[in-house]
Design an enzyme around this catalytic site. Sequence first.
Site, PDB file in Angstrom:
ATOM      1  N   GLN A 238       0.829  -1.201   0.000  1.00  0.00           N
ATOM      2  CA  GLN A 238       0.000   0.000   0.000  1.00  0.00           C
ATOM      3  C   GLN A 238       0.868   1.258   0.000  1.00  0.00           C
ATOM      4  O   GLN A 238       0.360   2.353  -0.195  1.00  0.00           O
ATOM      5  CB  GLN A 238      -0.956  -0.001   1.199  1.00  0.00           C
ATOM      6  CG  GLN A 238      -2.115  -0.997   1.052  1.00  0.00           C
ATOM      7  CD  GLN A 238      -3.118  -0.990   2.195  1.00  0.00           C
ATOM      8  OE1 GLN A 238      -3.390  -2.039   2.773  1.00  0.00           O
ATOM      9  NE2 GLN A 238      -3.698   0.147   2.530  1.00  0.00           N
ATOM     10  N   ARG A 385      -9.468  -0.373   7.457  1.00  0.00           N
ATOM     11  CA  ARG A 385     -10.433   0.513   6.815  1.00  0.00           C
ATOM     12  C   ARG A 385     -10.838   1.680   7.704  1.00  0.00           C
ATOM     13  O   ARG A 385     -12.020   1.973   7.896  1.00  0.00           O
ATOM     14  CB  ARG A 385     -11.668  -0.250   6.381  1.00  0.00           C
ATOM     15  CG  ARG A 385     -12.361   0.535   5.284  1.00  0.00           C
ATOM     16  CD  ARG A 385     -13.341  -0.253   4.505  1.00  0.00           C
ATOM     17  NE  ARG A 385     -13.845   0.587   3.436  1.00  0.00           N
ATOM     18  CZ  ARG A 385     -14.297   0.127   2.300  1.00  0.00           C
ATOM     19  NH1 ARG A 385     -14.288  -1.144   2.063  1.00  0.00           N
ATOM     20  NH2 ARG A 385     -14.752   0.940   1.385  1.00  0.00           N
ATOM     21  N   CYS A 386      -9.828   2.306   8.303  1.00  0.00           N
ATOM     22  CA  CYS A 386     -10.110   3.528   9.040  1.00  0.00           C
ATOM     23  C   CYS A 386      -8.793   4.270   9.146  1.00  0.00           C
ATOM     24  O   CYS A 386      -7.750   3.725   8.846  1.00  0.00           O
ATOM     25  CB  CYS A 386     -10.629   3.236  10.441  1.00  0.00           C
ATOM     26  SG  CYS A 386      -9.410   2.551  11.534  1.00  0.00           S
ATOM     27  N   GLU A 761     -13.269   5.287   4.398  1.00  0.00           N
ATOM     28  CA  GLU A 761     -13.218   4.636   5.688  1.00  0.00           C
ATOM     29  C   GLU A 761     -14.328   5.074   6.629  1.00  0.00           C
ATOM     30  O   GLU A 761     -14.596   4.419   7.629  1.00  0.00           O
ATOM     31  CB  GLU A 761     -11.836   4.879   6.275  1.00  0.00           C
ATOM     32  CG  GLU A 761     -10.798   4.408   5.251  1.00  0.00           C
ATOM     33  CD  GLU A 761      -9.369   4.635   5.640  1.00  0.00           C
ATOM     34  OE1 GLU A 761      -9.126   5.663   6.278  1.00  0.00           O
ATOM     35  OE2 GLU A 761      -8.525   3.803   5.317  1.00  0.00           O
TER      36      GLU A 761
END
Lengths: 807, 164
Positions: A238, A385-386, A761
């Site tokens: 990522q 996902r945050c 997110e």
Amino acid sequence: MNEQSTPTSAERVEKLQGLGSSRKRVEDVRFTQGKGNYVDDIKLPGMLFGDFVRSPYGHARVKKIDAEAALAAPGVLAVITAEDLKPLNLHYMPTLAGDVQAVLADEKVLFQNQEVAFVVAEDRYAAADGVELVEVEYEGLPVVVDAFKAMDDDAPVLREDLEGKTEGAHGPRKHHNHIFHWEVGDQAGTEKALEEADVVVEELITYPRSHPSPIETCGCVASMDKVNGKLTIWGTFQAPHAVRTVASLITNIAEHNIRIVSPDIGGGFGNKVGVYPGYICAAVASIVTGQPVKWIEDKIENLTATAFARDYHMTGKIGATKDGRITALSCNVLADHGAFDACADPTKFPAGFFSICTGSYDIPIAYAGVDGVYTNKAPGGVAYRCSFRVTEAAYMIERMVDVLARKLDMDPAELRTKNLIKKEQFPYTSALGWEYDSGDYQTAMTKALETVGYTALREEQAANRKAFEAGETRSLMGIGVAFFTEIVGAGPVKNCDILGLGMFDSCEIRIHPTGSAIARLGTISQGQGHATTFAQILASEIGIPAEDITIEEGDTDTAPYGLGTYGSRSTPVAGAATAMAGRKIRAKAQMIAAYLLEVHDNDLEWDIDRFQVKGNPERSKTMKEIAFASYNQAIPGLEPGLEAVSYYDPPNMTYPYGAYICVLDVDVDTGVIDVRRFYALDDCGTRINPMIIEGQVHGGLTEALAISMGQEITYDETGNVHGGSLLDFFLPTAVETPVWETDHTETPSPHHPIGAKGVGESPNVGGVPAFSNAVNDAFAHFGLTHTGMPHDHWRVWKTAQGLGLTG
Amino acid sequence: MAKIHVKMTVNGREVEGLAEPRTLLIHFLREDLGITGPHIGCDTSHCGACTVDLDGKSVKSCTVFVGQAEGADVTTIEGIAAADGTLHPLQEAFREHHGLQCGFCTPGMITRAHRLLQENPNPSDAEIRMGISGNLCRCTGYQNIVKAIRVAADEINSAREAAE
Ligand code: FES
Ligand code: FES
């Protein structure tokens, strides 16, 4: 010029497919035909395959590793252990959190499935055979699996490699299993305010250990070209540039001799931010053998060894006046970081942005303290996902506000409304020091409540409760409200870095002579659709249709340096860099147009896709014409070509927010939950592509459903991991997933060039408390204040049983 | 390990090869034949990323030994579009209705949906959800996938009616 053939302004805007257009994704043409190029699709001549021998123990001494039988097996070429890595000083690697992590177990294993040896073979079957044949002798040691016992006096020493180190990366360590203490806010003042409050509620809120679990696991192909001395690694990264720099620092290979490529990535959600032993081992194996080496983890390895998330035990305390004005908040967190501190947070923030825990409320004074501890569990601590630890913070405050509402016997929506930060207070500085950029919370809240018919829902619930009491139904209705504020877009270089690398991002644009373009960015898409949306940002900035702009990311040899994609930072940071680079292009284009039209720069104005002479729009030069001129005219004082690069250091974070409402029914006899309705209103500032935003919200909500209703990775008292395969770890299918209702308001960020805040997110951050509040709400009238996640059938049934509701 | 000789039809093309008997069909497709559309997402037959069509049935090709596919007719995502390259209505609809994000589940998902619409040409939303419940997606929340399959079904049905 022929009148009819001149496109209108509206047609020209339409053609650009810029900001606000639900442009179809360019990526999909490949993906729908099976023509994606994911890391496991890469096949190089002579490529070998690596696989790990992993520890069956949670804590044990490694007495002996015998690789003889493995090496004799057909196809097995090498077995690498910590002893082989020691001379290279690669048996430990630095983590993103300032700790070190064993690449291969050094004399001791610290969690089940830890990497012990790396078998290199001709193909994946032979490698698996080799793994079976490596004999490892262990001597079991007592384990620490309960974070609350990690700092007991007699707790076993987990990290012998840190023996005698009383100072960690984030200050003093007060126990051999202590990692850090981090705090912010006015502790004494908060305590005093809590003492003086009319009402105080306190609750231990645990956010269980979970895992991002993308469908594609982590992996890489490392290839050392011995002829030119260049190491190339294709992998699920990522943050490819950060990986290159780290790889250079730990291998001593010069950075220009390392090329990191992220091909298509099959979902990340935080899982692919970290650096894992497999990457290092594959690289070492390729250096040793001179052949490319592929390492792809399987799903069980993914769930049990790379990048867990959460595992936060949060004790929240809120003080309020009798009529529901919150006067103080304190929160003490025990953070279980597993065996190595490999959290992927900006370096100065060992607890991420947890201090966003005052949420959407105007709370005058607050304190947050976090202690990280080592346990015999897998390392990680990624932002699933945050943004960094934001979902933990949002879960804590949103649950606590509901707990307070019970205590005050007030409606949870009304209590929230009473305490929301007001529109005129923005930019708002929170008690814990964040400057919220913009918001109109009340409008969002009102719209949400009205759209779902909140008052009617509460009336229906009252009727349901009566019917339940009368024995007419066995089902209880729950309504969950959450109003969350995210903090994303890390971030300003002055306080955000990862291993000393400032968290700016970048974009480089090159306009081709015939008026099409390529833009390269320091980020990398994992499904967010960057190739589509970044072209839209640019289309609106430079007037070239999005379809004529190629977006390229992920190859460190060609892309400008950037810190990658996670924490919803691509739009706030790289999106801003894109707009700024576009503006540089436009500035030069203006000078070219002025020359071509023989007017002064200032006599020109920009109109959609061209510069025109003020007051005389007939005289104009389109971007296409300007592009060609930049290559074929010798313009005095201007260099040929049309290129620009921007490195964008954001002045502040962005603060997306939203109001979510969940309505569900709980069957008290089975614990089965039926999500009847889920409404999500998001405000992510300027909306680049509504179709993609909606898709992101659907996906994030589904992950929130997974987390709140079923995901949990636990360890038994001997250190065995549970929930470590898809047999046990809950990934919802289409059947369990409800239909999502999405909505929005649009409050642009004042400091972002196009006003966008990021959205990917938010639905996870807001969704989890909305679900959990709804389940808790179903039982609230029986005196329940808090029951923890995941709300799987068994737990819900246990809750009902505990309240004496089951038959 | 001694190898066996296998022969099958993949996407209308006859193929053959030598493989260890323990070789999984997904590995034979991906590594021996270079057909990398179907993916591998798990080790417990849960995710469906590896879904292919085998003799008219959806199978998870990670759970089939290559020998079991001897003589079979296999279709992967690469074989869904028409021979002239025209995309199948499902492929069009997934793009049109944003039924994919990272794309990793997509080949399995479309291949499964392709079979589903032959089993049930006019499924309800609930039947679609049940019909794809062997295929996991982490990105989309399924809503747009369900929509895409429904739209494709309608399109296929009206094209069929028009032809009749
Ligand atoms: S790879 Fe997951 S079901 Fe086949
Ligand atoms: S699109 Fe990413 S898993 Fe389905």
